[in-house]
Write a protein that holds these residues in place. Structure first.
Motif, PDB file in Angstrom:
ATOM      1  N   ARG A 114       0.992  -1.234  -0.003  1.00 30.57           N
ATOM      2  CA  ARG A 114      -0.102   0.103   0.118  1.00 30.57           C
ATOM      3  C   ARG A 114       1.023   1.324   0.066  1.00 30.57           C
ATOM      4  O   ARG A 114       1.981   1.287   0.555  1.00 30.57           O
ATOM      5  CB  ARG A 114      -1.086  -0.075   1.242  1.00 30.57           C
ATOM      6  CG  ARG A 114      -1.872  -1.223   1.110  1.00 30.57           C
ATOM      7  CD  ARG A 114      -2.706  -1.448   2.491  1.00 30.57           C
ATOM      8  NE  ARG A 114      -3.414  -0.065   2.939  1.00 30.57           N
ATOM      9  CZ  ARG A 114      -4.602   0.238   2.335  1.00 30.57           C
ATOM     10  NH1 ARG A 114      -5.206  -0.569   1.565  1.00 30.57           N
ATOM     11  NH2 ARG A 114      -5.263   1.308   2.971  1.00 30.57           N
ATOM     12  N   PRO A 160      -5.262  -7.647  -2.616  1.00 33.93           N
ATOM     13  CA  PRO A 160      -6.102  -6.690  -3.213  1.00 33.93           C
ATOM     14  C   PRO A 160      -7.658  -6.860  -2.386  1.00 33.93           C
ATOM     15  O   PRO A 160      -7.917  -8.024  -2.229  1.00 33.93           O
ATOM     16  CB  PRO A 160      -6.356  -6.877  -4.757  1.00 33.93           C
ATOM     17  CG  PRO A 160      -5.155  -7.699  -4.814  1.00 33.93           C
ATOM     18  CD  PRO A 160      -4.739  -8.446  -3.810  1.00 33.93           C
ATOM     19  N   GLU A 201      -7.484  -2.084  -8.049  1.00 30.36           N
ATOM     20  CA  GLU A 201      -6.052  -1.991  -7.575  1.00 30.36           C
ATOM     21  C   GLU A 201      -5.079  -2.411  -8.404  1.00 30.36           C
ATOM     22  O   GLU A 201      -3.796  -1.937  -8.462  1.00 30.36           O
ATOM     23  CB  GLU A 201      -6.029  -2.495  -6.170  1.00 30.36           C
ATOM     24  CG  GLU A 201      -6.766  -2.076  -4.990  1.00 30.36           C
ATOM     25  CD  GLU A 201      -6.833  -2.674  -3.713  1.00 30.36           C
ATOM     26  OE1 GLU A 201      -6.039  -3.378  -3.512  1.00 30.36           O
ATOM     27  OE2 GLU A 201      -7.923  -2.340  -3.062  1.00 30.36           O
ATOM     28  N   GLU A 237      -3.221   4.112  -4.507  1.00 28.66           N
ATOM     29  CA  GLU A 237      -3.318   3.202  -3.466  1.00 28.66           C
ATOM     30  C   GLU A 237      -2.328   2.242  -3.432  1.00 28.66           C
ATOM     31  O   GLU A 237      -1.992   1.677  -2.467  1.00 28.66           O
ATOM     32  CB  GLU A 237      -4.727   2.305  -3.386  1.00 28.66           C
ATOM     33  CG  GLU A 237      -5.824   3.145  -3.160  1.00 28.66           C
ATOM     34  CD  GLU A 237      -7.145   2.252  -3.136  1.00 28.66           C
ATOM     35  OE1 GLU A 237      -7.100   1.211  -2.561  1.00 28.66           O
ATOM     36  OE2 GLU A 237      -8.063   2.431  -3.749  1.00 28.66           O
ATOM     37  N   VAL A 238      -1.681   1.749  -4.538  1.00 25.32           N
ATOM     38  CA  VAL A 238      -0.748   0.521  -4.756  1.00 25.32           C
ATOM     39  C   VAL A 238       0.482   1.162  -5.145  1.00 25.32           C
ATOM     40  O   VAL A 238       0.887   1.691  -6.023  1.00 25.32           O
ATOM     41  CB  VAL A 238      -1.090  -0.399  -5.591  1.00 25.32           C
ATOM     42  CG1 VAL A 238      -0.151  -1.544  -5.810  1.00 25.32           C
ATOM     43  CG2 VAL A 238      -2.599  -1.008  -5.070  1.00 25.32           C
TER      44      VAL A 238
END
Length: 189
Positions: free
Chosen positions: A50, A64, A86, A130-131
């Motif tokens: 993350r 995910p 994601e 987010e990733v």
């Protein structure tokens, strides 16, 4: 209903009350996708790291996944929707194997882990908000019980134990490592 909730040794904290003793039906629902990639050199499990600016669990290794939204209707839909958001995985590309026992976290979520296979030709594209990173760990490493160890931390005045699965520079721990231990034991049966 709480019938789908089973607390095994994967939790390491029997009797620890979820979210200040809330009953299981009042917990917020979340779902994750434990994705097995069928690589020619041997299957792997896909993880995300993350991004560091997220409000919840910044920088942590996870599957995910996310909160079940009203439109989802079921944890399976949530896991597939979140994986698409994601890591850019089209739901139709996933062959669902099944689901593992729900896992309750102290933040008040009941997580449903969904397990699926994906063809190695699939290309993954991360959601940069987010990733931070997408990476894979060989299933052989996940399956070897000796690769896991326990650590302890005091959280909200309660001593908590949790699994840690180290892999290279990665430290997979907490709910993600517990779900992996459950996957390992389920696949070993």
């Amino acid at each position: 209903s709480s019938s789908g909730y089973r607390r095994g040794d994967h939790d390491l904290n029997p009797g620890w009350p979820p979210a200040n003793g809330q009953d299981l039906d009042s917990l917020r629902q979340a779902a994750v996708l434990a994705l097995i990639v069928e690589r020619p050199a041997g299957p792997t499990v896909l993880f995300t790291r993350r991004t560091d600016h997220l409000a919840h669990h910044p920088g942590q290794i996870s599957f995910p996944g996310g909160r079940v939204e009203q439109d989802d209707g079921a944890p399976l839909r949530t896991a597939l929707r979140e994986a698409e958001e994601e890591v850019g995985l089209a739901p139709a590309r996933v062959e669902i194997l099944g689901r593992l026992a729900n896992y309750v976290v102290g933040t008040g979520y009941r997580i449903t882990p969904v397990v699926g296979f994906v063809d190695p030709a699939q290309r993954f594209v991360r959601d940069e908000r987010e990733v931070a990173e997408i990476f894979e760990v060989p299933l052989d490493i996940v399956m070897a019980r000796e690769n896991y160890h326990r650590e302890h931390m005091r959280i909200k005045n309660i001593d908590r134990s949790y699994y840690v699965l180290p892999y290279g520079d990665y430290r997979i721990w907490g709910a993600t490592a517990s779900i992996l231990a459950n996957l390992r034991d389920t696949l070993s049966d």
